[in-house]
Design a protein around this motif. Structure first.
Motif, short mmCIF file in Angstrom:
data_model
loop_
_atom_site.label_atom_id
_atom_site.label_comp_id
_atom_site.label_asym_id
_atom_site.label_seq_id
_atom_site.Cartn_x
_atom_site.Cartn_y
_atom_site.Cartn_z
N VAL A 13 0.69 -1.17 0.10
CA VAL A 13 -0.39 0.10 -0.38
C VAL A 13 1.05 0.80 0.03
O VAL A 13 1.66 1.04 0.85
N PHE A 14 0.42 2.04 -1.12
CA PHE A 14 1.32 3.21 -0.91
C PHE A 14 0.41 5.31 -1.62
O PHE A 14 -0.40 4.27 -2.25
N LYS A 15 1.27 5.61 -1.62
CA LYS A 15 0.42 6.88 -1.82
C LYS A 15 1.08 7.39 -3.08
O LYS A 15 2.73 7.30 -2.55
N VAL A 16 0.69 8.11 -4.08
CA VAL A 16 1.78 8.90 -4.84
C VAL A 16 1.53 10.47 -4.72
O VAL A 16 -0.03 11.05 -4.56
N HIS A 17 2.70 11.29 -4.90
CA HIS A 17 2.04 12.63 -4.90
C HIS A 17 2.29 13.03 -5.94
O HIS A 17 3.07 12.85 -7.03
N ARG A 18 1.06 13.86 -6.66
CA ARG A 18 1.18 13.97 -8.09
C ARG A 18 1.02 15.98 -7.93
O ARG A 18 0.69 16.27 -7.56
N ASP A 116 5.90 11.44 -7.54
CA ASP A 116 6.46 10.43 -6.52
C ASP A 116 5.89 9.92 -6.07
O ASP A 116 5.11 10.36 -5.46
N THR A 117 6.84 8.95 -5.44
CA THR A 117 5.81 8.65 -4.34
C THR A 117 8.01 7.29 -3.24
O THR A 117 8.56 7.28 -3.75
N PRO A 133 -0.58 -3.73 -7.21
CA PRO A 133 -1.64 -2.90 -6.19
C PRO A 133 -0.79 -1.06 -6.81
O PRO A 133 -0.53 -0.70 -7.02
N CYS A 134 -2.09 -0.25 -6.33
CA CYS A 134 -2.51 0.61 -5.86
C CYS A 134 -2.19 1.70 -7.32
O CYS A 134 -2.12 2.35 -7.32
N GLN A 157 1.82 9.80 -17.16
CA GLN A 157 2.17 9.86 -15.81
C GLN A 157 3.79 9.61 -15.31
O GLN A 157 3.29 8.16 -16.01
N VAL A 158 4.24 9.81 -15.29
CA VAL A 158 5.75 9.35 -14.76
C VAL A 158 5.62 9.40 -13.38
O VAL A 158 6.27 10.89 -12.90
#
Length: 456
Positions: A13-18, A116-117, A133-134, A157-158
């Motif tokens: 489980v992780f979050k990405v900052h866009r 970024d993640t 996942p995610c 998205q990169v």
């Protein structure tokens, strides 16, 4: 028969900052014009967006990495340069006369997202395969359903990973191209990212080559567009999604079901076997119709005139074979194989021209998907050597083992490093259990069946 192994990536489980999405326009002025789609381009199935995902490892030996270059900045710059050559992707789909769709080449731009993640590539597991996942964090989508009218035709998205690698995710409008044709765009983007001055294969629009003849001549029966009920009863039944891995042992087990004299490709063999297993699992009435529909790339078939090397429109068709549930399930597997092979061999150049004439005459049609096993082999899509300067991707292809009703054969490796492919099906829960039991009957180890609730 073992399902695709579920590694630690599944519980990751992780979050990405866009950053804020931005529109990237062509780096130079491009023609302002209206371009017609072909009649193969414009049908109901492709009035949607398609996703792809590529994972890259930090490569210390790469020339670009030695310069400490940022993949986000380099790909963003190359995207603007690529859109000079593929400028229709910077436009928008509009509805023209008589409901025909056209591309307004207005240079409005493709959408680009920098992200970024704090997870590393190794956190996804040693061997990458769907489901990821995610996924919603890695694939940018606009809020709500992504329409195809007046919307960006391309979204990238990169996402930088904390290990120095990155994830490249693409969403493109299927009306513009199929997955194999998107390879031309991505290859140009990769070449320009690495510093090339121009594409190695110049793009070609030329959609008139796959438009209806004058006068139209529908010379084939196109069962893929047989009348279908829009409200299939199965739509109201809760569905589950199952992922299954097929490696050398599983494929060998299926091959033992047919005589050695039968010449059959792996794709034909597995398509036939899975069609039978799915039909048995669904328990239709004996005389009920059951269908297999396969995706065929017709690019090499079209020769009069031939398509230019850089043609990037839709060139896939979906032939069908039909039988009854009794015939399919009671006769040997060889019978199903012959039907699958007959569907493939039915795709001639005249078949493609006839399809263009049909769609050009009647307008967009909806594929008949009820009672149908719909499958596509994407193992040779051409994305696995897509090098942006960091070497080839660790994984490149669809982010899932299916797109709605379409099951995909996606290349990957299992946890033992064995090459194979993963495939997903969506079925009612009791049918999924029976489907897994059918597959497990071929393996001494049985089936490691894990299903996930479908969002359908």
């Amino acid at each position: 028969m073992a399902m695709a192994p579920i590694s630690k990536a599944t519980s990751l489980v992780f979050k990405v900052h866009r950053r804020e999405p931005e529109l990237i326009s062509p780096a130079k002025p491009t023609p302002r014009e209206l371009k017609k789609l072909s009649d193969i381009d414009d049908h109901i199935l492709v009035r949607e967006h398609v996703h792809g995902i590529l994972f890259y490892r930090h490569n210390h030996s790469s020339m670009i990495n030695n310069n400490n270059s940022d993949p986000v900045q380099m790909i963003r710059k190359a995207l603007a340069e690529t859109l000079v050559y593929y400028y229709p992707f910077a436009g928008r789909i509009r509805e023209g006369p008589n409901g025909k769709l056209i591309v307004d080449c207005n240079g409005e731009g493709a959408m680009f997202v920098e992200a970024d993640t704090d997870v590393a590539l190794d956190d996804f597991g040693q061997y990458l395969h769907p489901p990821f996942p995610c996924l919603e964090e890695l694939l940018f989508d606009t809020e709500g359903p992504l329409g195809f009218l007046d919307s960006p035709l391309l979204l990238l998205q990169v996402t930088r990973l904390k290990c120095g690698g990155f994830v490249f995710a693409v969403t493109f409008c299927h009306l513009m191209c199929d997955a194999a044709s998107m390879t031309f765009f991505l290859r140009t983007l990769a070449e320009l990212t690495r510093g090339a001055n121009a594409p190695s294969i110049p793009p070609a629009w030329d959609r008139h080559l796959l438009s209806a003849r004058v006068p139209p001549r529908v010379t084939h029966v196109h069962h893929e567009y047989d009348d279908d009920d829009e409200h299939d009863a199965s739509d109201t039944i809760p569905q589950v999604q199952g992922y299954f891995f097929f490696g050398p042992r599983e494929i060998s087990a299926v091959r033992r079901l047919v005589p050695a004299k039968i010449h059959v490709t792996t794709s034909e063999l597995l398509t036939s076997h899975l069609w039978r297993c799915r039909t048995i699992a669904l328990r239709p009435l004996p005389d009920a119709e059951t269908r297999v529909m396969i995706v065929v790339n017709a690019r090499s078939i079209c020769s009069n005139p031939p398509l230019p090397p850089g043609y990037y429109g839709n060139v896939v068709v979906s032939p069908v074979s039909i039988t009854t549930a009794r015939e399919l399930t009671e006769r040997p597997l060889e019978f199903a194989i012959r039907l699958v092979q007959a569907a493939k061999s039915s795709v001639t150049e005249e078949y493609v021209r006839s399809l263009a004439d049909l769609l050009g005459t009647t307008g967009p049609r909806r594929l008949k998907l009820s009672d149908t096993f719909f499958v596509s082999d994407v193992r040779r899509m051409g994305w696995d050597d897509m090098d942006f300067g960091w070497g080839p991707p660790v994984y490149a292809g669809p982010p899932e083992g299916n797109t709605g009703a379409l099951s995909l054969f996606v290349p990957c490796k299992n946890e033992d490093g064995e090459p194979g492919f993963v495939m997903s099906v969506i079925l009612p829960e009791p049918a999924m259990t029976r489907f897994a039991e059918q597959l497990s009957g071929l393996s001494d180890k049985g089936v490691n069946n894990k299903t996930a609730r479908s969002s359908l």
